[in-house]
Design a protein around this motif. Structure first.
Motif, PDB file in Angstrom:
ATOM      1  N   LYS A  12       0.844  -1.208   0.000  1.00 39.61           N
ATOM      2  CA  LYS A  12       0.000   0.000   0.000  1.00 39.61           C
ATOM      3  C   LYS A  12       0.878   1.256   0.000  1.00 39.61           C
ATOM      4  O   LYS A  12       0.659   2.183  -0.781  1.00 39.61           O
ATOM      5  N   ALA A  13       1.901   1.254   0.852  1.00 39.88           N
ATOM      6  CA  ALA A  13       2.764   2.443   0.956  1.00 39.88           C
ATOM      7  C   ALA A  13       3.473   2.712  -0.367  1.00 39.88           C
ATOM      8  O   ALA A  13       3.472   3.842  -0.878  1.00 39.88           O
ATOM      9  N   LEU A  14       4.052   1.665  -0.962  1.00 36.78           N
ATOM     10  CA  LEU A  14       4.769   1.846  -2.229  1.00 36.78           C
ATOM     11  C   LEU A  14       3.823   2.312  -3.325  1.00 36.78           C
ATOM     12  O   LEU A  14       4.153   3.215  -4.107  1.00 36.78           O
ATOM     13  N   SER A  15       2.621   1.741  -3.363  1.00 35.73           N
ATOM     14  CA  SER A  15       1.656   2.153  -4.391  1.00 35.73           C
ATOM     15  C   SER A  15       1.266   3.611  -4.203  1.00 35.73           C
ATOM     16  O   SER A  15       1.158   4.370  -5.166  1.00 35.73           O
ATOM     17  N   GLU A  16       1.109   4.023  -2.955  1.00 30.63           N
ATOM     18  CA  GLU A  16       0.716   5.413  -2.694  1.00 30.63           C
ATOM     19  C   GLU A  16       1.848   6.387  -3.019  1.00 30.63           C
ATOM     20  O   GLU A  16       1.602   7.509  -3.458  1.00 30.63           O
ATOM     21  N   TYR A  17       3.107   5.937  -2.842  1.00 32.47           N
ATOM     22  CA  TYR A  17       4.222   6.800  -3.262  1.00 32.47           C
ATOM     23  C   TYR A  17       4.260   6.877  -4.779  1.00 32.47           C
ATOM     24  O   TYR A  17       4.534   7.935  -5.353  1.00 32.47           O
ATOM     25  N   ARG A  18       3.925   5.763  -5.422  1.00 26.78           N
ATOM     26  CA  ARG A  18       3.955   5.752  -6.888  1.00 26.78           C
ATOM     27  C   ARG A  18       2.874   6.670  -7.451  1.00 26.78           C
ATOM     28  O   ARG A  18       3.119   7.469  -8.362  1.00 26.78           O
ATOM     29  N   ASP A  19       1.656   6.613  -6.876  1.00 26.95           N
ATOM     30  CA  ASP A  19       0.603   7.439  -7.486  1.00 26.95           C
ATOM     31  C   ASP A  19       0.443   8.796  -6.791  1.00 26.95           C
ATOM     32  O   ASP A  19      -0.495   9.536  -7.054  1.00 26.95           O
ATOM     33  N   GLY A  20       1.398   9.110  -5.897  1.00 24.74           N
ATOM     34  CA  GLY A  20       1.435  10.451  -5.336  1.00 24.74           C
ATOM     35  C   GLY A  20       0.487  10.675  -4.159  1.00 24.74           C
ATOM     36  O   GLY A  20       0.459  11.759  -3.599  1.00 24.74           O
ATOM     37  N   LYS A  21      -0.248   9.619  -3.770  1.00 27.10           N
ATOM     38  CA  LYS A  21      -1.155   9.790  -2.623  1.00 27.10           C
ATOM     39  C   LYS A  21      -0.337  10.028  -1.367  1.00 27.10           C
ATOM     40  O   LYS A  21      -0.803  10.665  -0.428  1.00 27.10           O
ATOM     41  N   ARG A  22       0.879   9.447  -1.355  1.00 24.63           N
ATOM     42  CA  ARG A  22       1.783   9.698  -0.247  1.00 24.63           C
ATOM     43  C   ARG A  22       2.931  10.539  -0.775  1.00 24.63           C
ATOM     44  O   ARG A  22       3.472  10.244  -1.860  1.00 24.63           O
ATOM     45  N   GLN A  23       3.255  11.594  -0.041  1.00 23.38           N
ATOM     46  CA  GLN A  23       4.247  12.541  -0.538  1.00 23.38           C
ATOM     47  C   GLN A  23       5.612  12.316   0.086  1.00 23.38           C
ATOM     48  O   GLN A  23       5.735  12.293   1.315  1.00 23.38           O
ATOM     49  N   ASN A  24       6.623  12.086  -0.722  1.00 22.24           N
ATOM     50  CA  ASN A  24       8.003  12.126  -0.253  1.00 22.24           C
ATOM     51  C   ASN A  24       8.869  12.339  -1.493  1.00 22.24           C
ATOM     52  O   ASN A  24       8.750  11.594  -2.468  1.00 22.24           O
ATOM     53  N   GLU A  25       9.709  13.363  -1.422  1.00 22.85           N
ATOM     54  CA  GLU A  25      10.482  13.731  -2.615  1.00 22.85           C
ATOM     55  C   GLU A  25      11.193  12.543  -3.234  1.00 22.85           C
ATOM     56  O   GLU A  25      11.118  12.310  -4.430  1.00 22.85           O
ATOM     57  N   ILE A  26      11.889  11.788  -2.391  1.00 19.17           N
ATOM     58  CA  ILE A  26      12.695  10.675  -2.925  1.00 19.17           C
ATOM     59  C   ILE A  26      11.783   9.537  -3.386  1.00 19.17           C
ATOM     60  O   ILE A  26      11.862   9.058  -4.510  1.00 19.17           O
ATOM     61  N   MET A  27      10.855   9.164  -2.509  1.00 19.15           N
ATOM     62  CA  MET A  27      10.042   7.974  -2.798  1.00 19.15           C
ATOM     63  C   MET A  27       9.129   8.187  -4.000  1.00 19.15           C
ATOM     64  O   MET A  27       8.874   7.260  -4.764  1.00 19.15           O
ATOM     65  N   ASN A  28       8.657   9.414  -4.212  1.00 23.15           N
ATOM     66  CA  ASN A  28       7.794   9.648  -5.379  1.00 23.15           C
ATOM     67  C   ASN A  28       8.584   9.421  -6.674  1.00 23.15           C
ATOM     68  O   ASN A  28       8.038   8.917  -7.652  1.00 23.15           O
ATOM     69  N   VAL A  29       9.874   9.720  -6.659  1.00 24.46           N
ATOM     70  CA  VAL A  29      10.698   9.496  -7.851  1.00 24.46           C
ATOM     71  C   VAL A  29      11.024   8.002  -7.981  1.00 24.46           C
ATOM     72  O   VAL A  29      10.811   7.386  -9.011  1.00 24.46           O
ATOM     73  N   VAL A  30      11.483   7.418  -6.876  1.00 23.07           N
ATOM     74  CA  VAL A  30      11.892   6.010  -6.910  1.00 23.07           C
ATOM     75  C   VAL A  30      10.714   5.116  -7.288  1.00 23.07           C
ATOM     76  O   VAL A  30      10.822   4.230  -8.127  1.00 23.07           O
ATOM     77  N   ALA A  31       9.552   5.394  -6.676  1.00 16.37           N
ATOM     78  CA  ALA A  31       8.409   4.485  -6.873  1.00 16.37           C
ATOM     79  C   ALA A  31       7.814   4.601  -8.272  1.00 16.37           C
ATOM     80  O   ALA A  31       7.188   3.670  -8.782  1.00 16.37           O
ATOM     81  N   LYS A  32       8.068   5.754  -8.920  1.00 11.58           N
ATOM     82  CA  LYS A  32       7.454   5.975 -10.239  1.00 11.58           C
ATOM     83  C   LYS A  32       7.872   4.877 -11.224  1.00 11.58           C
ATOM     84  O   LYS A  32       7.103   4.461 -12.077  1.00 11.58           O
ATOM     85  N   GLU A  33       9.092   4.352 -11.022  1.00 13.66           N
ATOM     86  CA  GLU A  33       9.629   3.372 -11.976  1.00 13.66           C
ATOM     87  C   GLU A  33       9.126   1.960 -11.696  1.00 13.66           C
ATOM     88  O   GLU A  33       9.386   1.044 -12.471  1.00 13.66           O
ATOM     89  N   LEU A  34       8.460   1.783 -10.536  1.00 12.15           N
ATOM     90  CA  LEU A  34       8.170   0.410 -10.119  1.00 12.15           C
ATOM     91  C   LEU A  34       6.886  -0.117 -10.765  1.00 12.15           C
ATOM     92  O   LEU A  34       5.860   0.568 -10.800  1.00 12.15           O
ATOM     93  N   SER A  35       6.953  -1.358 -11.233  1.00 16.57           N
ATOM     94  CA  SER A  35       5.752  -2.015 -11.740  1.00 16.57           C
ATOM     95  C   SER A  35       5.025  -2.638 -10.548  1.00 16.57           C
ATOM     96  O   SER A  35       5.577  -2.725  -9.444  1.00 16.57           O
ATOM     97  N   ASP A  36       3.803  -3.107 -10.794  1.00 19.85           N
ATOM     98  CA  ASP A  36       3.069  -3.798  -9.730  1.00 19.85           C
ATOM     99  C   ASP A  36       3.865  -5.006  -9.240  1.00 19.85           C
ATOM    100  O   ASP A  36       3.929  -5.278  -8.043  1.00 19.85           O
ATOM    101  N   ALA A  37       4.510  -5.701 -10.182  1.00 16.45           N
ATOM    102  CA  ALA A  37       5.283  -6.887  -9.805  1.00 16.45           C
ATOM    103  C   ALA A  37       6.472  -6.472  -8.937  1.00 16.45           C
ATOM    104  O   ALA A  37       6.752  -7.097  -7.905  1.00 16.45           O
ATOM    105  N   ASP A  38       7.154  -5.380  -9.341  1.00 21.28           N
ATOM    106  CA  ASP A  38       8.275  -4.896  -8.526  1.00 21.28           C
ATOM    107  C   ASP A  38       7.801  -4.620  -7.097  1.00 21.28           C
ATOM    108  O   ASP A  38       8.444  -4.993  -6.123  1.00 21.28           O
ATOM    109  N   ILE A  39       6.650  -3.943  -6.992  1.00 19.44           N
ATOM    110  CA  ILE A  39       6.124  -3.571  -5.677  1.00 19.44           C
ATOM    111  C   ILE A  39       5.811  -4.824  -4.867  1.00 19.44           C
ATOM    112  O   ILE A  39       6.200  -4.950  -3.703  1.00 19.44           O
ATOM    113  N   ALA A  40       5.168  -5.808  -5.507  1.00 24.00           N
ATOM    114  CA  ALA A  40       4.834  -7.051  -4.802  1.00 24.00           C
ATOM    115  C   ALA A  40       6.106  -7.774  -4.368  1.00 24.00           C
ATOM    116  O   ALA A  40       6.201  -8.283  -3.241  1.00 24.00           O
ATOM    117  N   ASN A  41       7.109  -7.783  -5.244  1.00 26.40           N
ATOM    118  CA  ASN A  41       8.352  -8.509  -4.924  1.00 26.40           C
ATOM    119  C   ASN A  41       9.148  -7.808  -3.829  1.00 26.40           C
ATOM    120  O   ASN A  41       9.666  -8.454  -2.910  1.00 26.40           O
TER     121      ASN A  41
END
Lengths: 86, 86
Positions: B41-70
């Motif tokens: 949930k946290a990684l998905s929220e960083y990816r879609d911007g629901k959770r704000q963090n300068e670093i994590m919003n950039v890092v998570a943008k590249e992650l696929s659903d599979a990456d997040i699950a893994n």
């Protein structure tokens, strides 16, 4: 923060997070041994709505800055050992 | 998710979170033994911007659903022991 005061306050958290800081619900994260400033930040963001969670936005609304600092100290102070990954 | 694949992906996370899931920076939380669905949930929220963090919003943008699950499987799979609070 003051971990002893935090421990008293944590009775409000134990249903989901446990007094030992181990999650009791799939939605609730473990808090045991978490990084103290991170806990302060998360709780503050739940309080001011920057972080969205139905339960936490209600629970955090009642917390003072001192409560937040004490809760963070309590849960961060719980010792955890990490078994090095395989 | 697949913890072994997550472990490979975690090389991108280790600077702040460590390969052992213990935070290396005051802003970064411990991830070792965290609740797996919470990490997703946290990684998905960083990816879609629901959770704000300068670093994590950039890092998570590249992650696929599979990456997040893994990644969630990898860090959640790290064993932690909690020493019961005093």
């Amino acid at each position: 923060g003051d971990a002893a005061l935090g421990r008293k306050k944590a009775s409000a958290c134990q249903t989901c997070h446990g007094m030992d800081g181990l999650s009791k619900l799939p939605e609730a994260p473990n808090l045991a041994g978490q990084v103290e400033p991170y806990l302060v930040k998360a709780l503050s963001e739940y309080r001011d709505g920057k972080r969205q969670n139905e339960i936490m936005n209600v629970v955090a609304k009642e917390l003072s800055d001192a409560d937040i600092a004490n809760l963070a100290a309590y849960y961060a102070g719980i010792q955890i050992d990490v078994l090095p990954p395989g």
